[in-house]
Every structure is written in structure tokens, then in C-alpha cells.
Design a protein around this motif. Structure first.
Motif, PDB file in Angstrom:
ATOM      1  N   LYS A  61       2.874  38.085   6.111  1.00  0.00           N
ATOM      2  CA  LYS A  61       2.678  39.523   5.949  1.00  0.00           C
ATOM      3  C   LYS A  61       1.406  39.847   6.946  1.00  0.00           C
ATOM      4  O   LYS A  61       0.493  39.148   6.809  1.00  0.00           O
ATOM      5  N   PRO A  62       1.400  40.933   7.363  1.00  0.00           N
ATOM      6  CA  PRO A  62       0.485  41.557   8.020  1.00  0.00           C
ATOM      7  C   PRO A  62      -0.779  41.811   7.110  1.00  0.00           C
ATOM      8  O   PRO A  62      -0.944  42.279   6.025  1.00  0.00           O
ATOM      9  N   ILE A  63      -2.072  41.425   7.834  1.00  0.00           N
ATOM     10  CA  ILE A  63      -3.290  41.406   6.953  1.00  0.00           C
ATOM     11  C   ILE A  63      -4.493  41.862   8.147  1.00  0.00           C
ATOM     12  O   ILE A  63      -4.262  41.733   9.121  1.00  0.00           O
ATOM     13  N   GLY A  64      -5.662  42.405   7.550  1.00  0.00           N
ATOM     14  CA  GLY A  64      -6.613  42.743   8.556  1.00  0.00           C
ATOM     15  C   GLY A  64      -7.113  44.298   8.088  1.00  0.00           C
ATOM     16  O   GLY A  64      -6.736  44.802   7.119  1.00  0.00           O
ATOM     17  N   LEU A  65      -8.370  44.257   8.901  1.00  0.00           N
ATOM     18  CA  LEU A  65      -9.050  45.696   8.767  1.00  0.00           C
ATOM     19  C   LEU A  65      -7.976  46.979   9.163  1.00  0.00           C
ATOM     20  O   LEU A  65      -7.947  47.883   8.013  1.00  0.00           O
ATOM     21  N   ASP A  66      -7.183  46.798   9.995  1.00  0.00           N
ATOM     22  CA  ASP A  66      -6.400  48.078  10.243  1.00  0.00           C
ATOM     23  C   ASP A  66      -5.289  48.101   9.152  1.00  0.00           C
ATOM     24  O   ASP A  66      -4.755  49.311   8.960  1.00  0.00           O
ATOM     25  N   VAL A  67      -4.708  46.990   8.548  1.00  0.00           N
ATOM     26  CA  VAL A  67      -3.563  47.005   7.620  1.00  0.00           C
ATOM     27  C   VAL A  67      -4.334  47.592   6.397  1.00  0.00           C
ATOM     28  O   VAL A  67      -3.760  48.460   5.691  1.00  0.00           O
ATOM     29  N   ASP A  68      -5.436  47.365   6.097  1.00  0.00           N
ATOM     30  CA  ASP A  68      -6.085  47.750   4.930  1.00  0.00           C
ATOM     31  C   ASP A  68      -6.178  49.330   5.162  1.00  0.00           C
ATOM     32  O   ASP A  68      -6.203  50.173   4.059  1.00  0.00           O
ATOM     33  N   MET A  69      -6.737  49.786   6.237  1.00  0.00           N
ATOM     34  CA  MET A  69      -6.839  51.236   6.557  1.00  0.00           C
ATOM     35  C   MET A  69      -5.448  51.779   6.217  1.00  0.00           C
ATOM     36  O   MET A  69      -5.630  53.128   5.761  1.00  0.00           O
ATOM     37  N   ALA A  70      -4.367  51.417   6.714  1.00  0.00           N
ATOM     38  CA  ALA A  70      -3.046  51.924   6.660  1.00  0.00           C
ATOM     39  C   ALA A  70      -2.702  52.050   5.095  1.00  0.00           C
ATOM     40  O   ALA A  70      -2.276  53.167   4.699  1.00  0.00           O
ATOM     41  N   GLN A  71      -3.231  51.044   4.468  1.00  0.00           N
ATOM     42  CA  GLN A  71      -2.921  51.001   2.948  1.00  0.00           C
ATOM     43  C   GLN A  71      -3.654  52.200   2.369  1.00  0.00           C
ATOM     44  O   GLN A  71      -3.178  52.755   1.299  1.00  0.00           O
ATOM     45  N   LEU A  72      -4.910  52.305   2.614  1.00  0.00           N
ATOM     46  CA  LEU A  72      -5.855  53.182   2.060  1.00  0.00           C
ATOM     47  C   LEU A  72      -5.331  54.586   2.528  1.00  0.00           C
ATOM     48  O   LEU A  72      -5.379  55.541   1.310  1.00  0.00           O
ATOM     49  N   ILE A  73      -4.776  54.989   3.563  1.00  0.00           N
ATOM     50  CA  ILE A  73      -4.577  56.260   3.962  1.00  0.00           C
ATOM     51  C   ILE A  73      -3.117  56.737   3.054  1.00  0.00           C
ATOM     52  O   ILE A  73      -2.832  57.796   2.510  1.00  0.00           O
TER      53      ILE A  73
END
Length: 267
Positions: A61-73
Motif C-alpha cells: 500500500k502507498p505510504i509516505g509524507l504525501d500519502v499522509d497529507m492526502a489522508q489528512l485533507i
């Protein structure tokens, strides 16, 4: 007085014009944000070949800073998120063709890109640089003369390198970051131009290369891409970013994935 048939025609045309004007505001109001909130789902393009911003974890599954930011939004909007893997080459076209509502993929802002898409405030730090083995003497852009340099096609490094490198530097362009890194690690090229975070991963995994920072290409914080004209969605995302910055969430995300806080980012 107009003849009866002419009056009827004029009345018919006037009615059609009024109907069109009544429908126009409704059509205009159906923005990307309206669609997202109606569907309760947002599609966000993220990288899967650019650690630590976005890559595939052991669970595939995708992980990383950009993925976390997408989830936050998505969480702040109260909707589900559909993650759409993209490369440097197709992330902007995906936004333009509405395959994605947002692009969160280490996207730097420059005048060329601002002609075709809009940007939110910055959400994370990033900088690009030239890296090479310690044994290779590179102290100025002129020192790249005659050397082979790997870069990802269409990435910020590619754009800026064209302005800085001497004309006789042999710039080899690859379609994604994995291919760019592989070319450097395997010795196909002498030098690599990438983001500092990618270089850090390469250094950690390949200490035998003796890789080190050589030249700064550009400080380029990451922004979120939004399709032209989607001002409501951009404003909503900006509000989420401002709230996350004030709450220290952007600093925590950067610390988690980059080893340093986000710091002062441009709006």
C-alpha cells in the motif's frame, strides 16, 4: 409593430436566452468541491516511486509524507480518499483531465506550471541538488562539463538543470525516479540530480557509492496542485493547510518522514 410570426420568434428566442441564463449559474456552481462533497470521496494523485514522500510499503500500500497529507485533507473534509499513483510525467495531465481532484506529489511551483494549474499554500519542505561520489570533484556548475547526469524527465530537477548545467554535460533523462536512481547506482551515469530526500535513501541503501551533496539546484517547497478555476476547492484545502500548520501537524509530518520540521513555508 412586428408581424405576428416575427413576434413569436422573438419571444421564443428570449425565452431560450432566459432559460440558458438560469441554467448557467447552476452549472457553474457544480465545482470539483461540490462533486467531492456529494460523492463523499476525493481522488488524490500521489507518488509511489519517491520515498519518503510516496512509495509502496511492505503491505503493498502507498505510504509516505504525501500519502499522509492526502489522508489528512480527506479526514478534514469528512470524505474517503482514493489514492491515484502517478509519476512526474503524468501528474499534471491527470489533474488537467480531471482524473484527480488534487495532486500531492512533491510538486514545485514555477511560472510554467502556473499557466496550466493552480497551487495551494506549501505543505512540506523540499530541495533539489546534484549528488555524486566523493571521489568526483564537483564544486561548480562548470565542473559538470563532459559528465553524465541522470535526471527524471519532467521533474523540477530536469527543468532547472537545463538552465544551470554547461552545454556539454550529458544529461540522461529517465521516465521515473526508480529508473533514475537505478542508472546512478549501477554506474550508467556519474552524477544524479534528485531531491535531497531521495538522495538520502540512496546513500543509506548504498554506502559503497560514497555519495555526497555537490551543488544546490533549487529550494522548492512542495505545493498541492489544483485544476484551473477550482477556486472553492483550493480555498478549502488552504484552510486545511493553515489549520494543520497552526496545530503543528505539518511540522510533525515533516519530522516523521524527513527528519526535520517543515519550518516556515510560503503561502
Amino acid at each position: 409593430m412586428f408581424p405576428r410570426t416575427t413576434r413569436r420568434l422573438l419571444l421564443s428566442l428570449a425565452g431560450a436566452a432566459l432559460a440558458a441564463s438560469a441554467l448557467a449559474p447552476a452549472a457553474h456552481a457544480q465545482s470539483a468541491l461540490d462533486t467531492v462533497m456529494a460523492k463523499k470521496q476525493i481522488t488524490i494523485a500521489v507518488p509511489t516511486d519517491y520515498p519518503p514522500y510516496g512509495y509502496v510499503g511492505t503491505d503493498l500500500k502507498p505510504i509516505g509524507l504525501d500519502v499522509d497529507m492526502a489522508q489528512l485533507i480527506a479526514t478534514r473534509l469528512g470524505v474517503k480518499v482514493e489514492l491515484l499513483p502517478v509519476t512526474s510525467a503524468n501528474r499534471i495531465p491527470y489533474l488537467q483531465t480531471k482524473k484527480a481532484d488534487l495532486v500531492i506529489s512533491t510538486l514545485g511551483k514555477n511560472p510554467e506550471r502556473e499557466k496550466v494549474i493552480d497551487f495551494t499554500a506549501a505543505y512540506s519542505p523540499f530541495f533539489q541538488a546534484v549528488f555524486a561520489p566523493k571521489t568526483l570533484a564537483i564544486k561548480s556548475w562548470g565542473d559538470l562539463s563532459g559528465k553524465t547526469v541522470a535526471v527524471t524527465r519532467g521533474a523540477m530537477e530536469d527543468i532547472e538543470l537545463g538552465k544551470l548545467a554547461p552545454s556539454d554535460a550529458e544529461v540522461k533523462r529517465f521516465e521515473d525516479n526508480n529508473a533514475t536512481v537505478a542508472a546512478f547506482v549501477s554506474g550508467q551515469v556519474q552524477v544524479i540530480a534528485v531531491g535531497a530526500s531521495v538522495a538520502g535513501n540512496v546513500m543509506a541503501r548504498n554506502p559503497q557509492l560514497g555519495m555526497e551533496f555537490k551543488l544546490l539546484i533549487k529550494d522548492s517547497p512542495n505545493f498541492i496542485g489544483v485544476a484551473k478555476g477550482e477556486d472553492a476547492l483550493r480555498a478549502k484545502v488552504n484552510a486545511v493547510i493553515a489549520e494543520a500548520r497552526a496545530a503543528g501537524e505539518l511540522d510533525r509530518l515533516a519530522q516523521k518522514w524527513l527528519g526535520r520540521p517543515a519550518g516556515n513555508l510560503p503561502n
